[in-house]
Design an enzyme around this catalytic site. Structure first.
Site, PDB file in Angstrom:
ATOM      1  N   ARG A  77      34.397  64.550  20.888  1.00 53.72           N
ATOM      2  CA  ARG A  77      34.428  64.962  22.304  1.00 53.72           C
ATOM      3  C   ARG A  77      33.355  65.989  22.677  1.00 53.72           C
ATOM      4  O   ARG A  77      32.690  65.823  23.700  1.00 53.72           O
ATOM      5  CB  ARG A  77      35.821  65.518  22.692  1.00 53.72           C
ATOM      6  N   CYS A 128      23.576  65.330  10.658  1.00 52.11           N
ATOM      7  CA  CYS A 128      22.162  65.523  10.967  1.00 52.11           C
ATOM      8  C   CYS A 128      21.830  65.078  12.383  1.00 52.11           C
ATOM      9  O   CYS A 128      21.173  64.054  12.592  1.00 52.11           O
ATOM     10  CB  CYS A 128      21.313  64.799   9.932  1.00 52.11           C
TER      11      CYS A 128
END
Ligand code: PLP
Length: 420
Positions: free
Chosen positions: A315, A346
């Site tokens: 979210r 990453c």
């Protein structure tokens, strides 16, 4: 309403269990849900209906853990599903097919066949093409498919554009201007039986206004359909209320439902009202526990690097959503600092919270609050990270209701081409 998570002394608790005890035994990251809060949230909706005929169709996509579904089924909940997979989860959890409504814009013939086969309560049909496919599938099975048309009432719910679904430019539902002609067509379609009408204008809506506007439009439409000789037995008003993540102040579920029921009664006392709450049933009933791996600074920016990332909780990255982040244990010895709380993935967008004042050190465990809805269900294996476990707290006890994934879980479905 049962108080959500509370601090007892310096420790954060879920019901009567210290969250630090769960973090120690189960490890982090880890989702924790409170049974009492889920039940209390669901009951608040139920109380609002009083004696009015109704169904609370819990939206499975918000949190589809089997034990969560099971405890809701035990309360008498109905279920709103958006896929064949969710149907199987409801059945596995002991939910009854006769209490399932099936939403979604892209139902496949296989999903329809299974849903008709087990005898779901109704399909919320979102297009003419879907109606035609459903008619063909039902005919092939020698069955009649119960249908509500999902009407797009063209209402701006004032929520995040990704979760506003009731505007005419979204993919959802049948445009309100086409409602009457589509109902006429449905009434003449073989193997289709009209039972109701549905709408769903969006999620995380924190005021009653847009819901009431949608309700009024739908009631008008029901009147027009009656004049056409088309009887509507139920009105499904779609998803439930938004919740308080930060400073939102949504109405209480009970009063909210009372307001809707008043409007419906004025119009037609025998019209059954359905609502499909997801977020407001499970959202504040869950937290994600995450351990602090490192503290670091790049220039003036301080980072708390934690062991949960956007693959565990999407979210914040997806909607730029704000969720409170608190340490499980207060430590007055530590100096507080402003941190960006970031995960291991990453991606620069892997930020669970920015500019948060926290008094923490490496090794501490943090709780990301209000993570019970659209949390674990949106998790993935991105960066080949096993998905976190889920724990259900019940009074002074807790149980792992989904174990942590292993590397072999992640690779189990992969295979090499045959060697020749
Ligand atoms: C997502 C969804 C819901 C649940 O919405 P919440 O905001 O979580 O209550 C209900 N109905 C439909 C059709 C949905 O797509």
């Amino acid at each position: 309403m049962v108080d959500a998570f509370s601090r007892q002394g310096s420790e954060l608790y879920a019901e009567d269990v210290a969250l630090s005890a769960i973090a120690t035994q189960v490890g982090t990251p880890c989702y924790v849900y409170s049974r009492a809060i889920i039940e209390s949230n669901w009951r608040e909706y139920d109380l609002g209906f009083g004696g009015h005929p109704h169904a609370i169709c819990y939206a499975v996509k918000a949190n589809s853990n089997l034990e969560v579904l099971r405890l809701l089924a035990d309360l008498g909940s109905w279920f709103d599903i958006v896929s064949g997979g969710e149907l199987e989860r409801v059945l596995l959890a002991g939910g009854s097919a006769g209490r399932v409504v099936f939403s979604g814009v892209a139902k496949t013939a296989e999903e329809m066949e299974r849903a008709i086969g087990v005898g779901i309560h109704c399909f919320d049909v979102e297009s003419v093409a879907e109606l035609e496919r459903l008619s063909r599938v039902a005919a092939r099975l020698g069955k009649v498919a119960p249908v509500a048309l999902r009407i797009n009432p063209d209402i701006d719910a004032g929520t995040h554009p990704y979760i506003a679904t009731g505007l005419k430019e979204t993919k959802f539902g049948i445009a309100i201007d086409d409602a009457i002609t589509t109902y006429r067509m449905a009434a003449d379609t073989a193997n289709i039986q009209i039972t109701g009408i549905a709408a769903h204008i969006g999620s995380q809506i924190t005021e009653s206004g847009p819901f009431i506007d949608a309700l009024v439009r739908m009631l008008e439409l029901i009147g027009e359909l009656e004049n056409e000789g088309i009887t509507i037995r139920h009105l499904d008003i779609g998803g439930g209320l938004g919740i308080r993540y930060r400073d939102e102040s949504p109405p209480a579920a009970r009063e909210f439902i009372e307001t809707l029921v008043d409007r419906v009664r004025d119009h037609r006392a025998d019209l059954t009202l359905y609502i499909e709450p997801g977020r407001s049933v499970v959202g504040n009933a869950g937290v994600l526990l995450t351990g602090v791996e490192y503290l670091k600074s790049n220039g003036d920016t301080h980072f708390a690097v934690v062991d949960a990332g956007l693959n565990d909780i999407l979210r914040p990255a997806l909607y730029n959503a704000w969720q409170n982040i608190v340490p499980l244990q207060d430590n007055p010895e530590l100096r507080s600092c402003i941190y960006d709380v970031v995960g291991p993935v990453c991606e620069t967008g892997d930020r669970l919270g920015s500019q948060r004042e926290l008094a923490i050190e490496a090794g501490d465990v943090l709780a990301i609050m209000d993570a019970g809805a659209y949390g674990h269900v949106m998790s993935s294996n991105y960066n080949s990270r096993p998905r976190p476990p889920e724990v259900l707290v019940d009074g002074g006890k807790f149980h792992i209701v989904r174990r942590r994934e292993t590397i072999s879980d992640m690779t189990a479905a992969e295979s090499a081409p045959p060697q020749d």
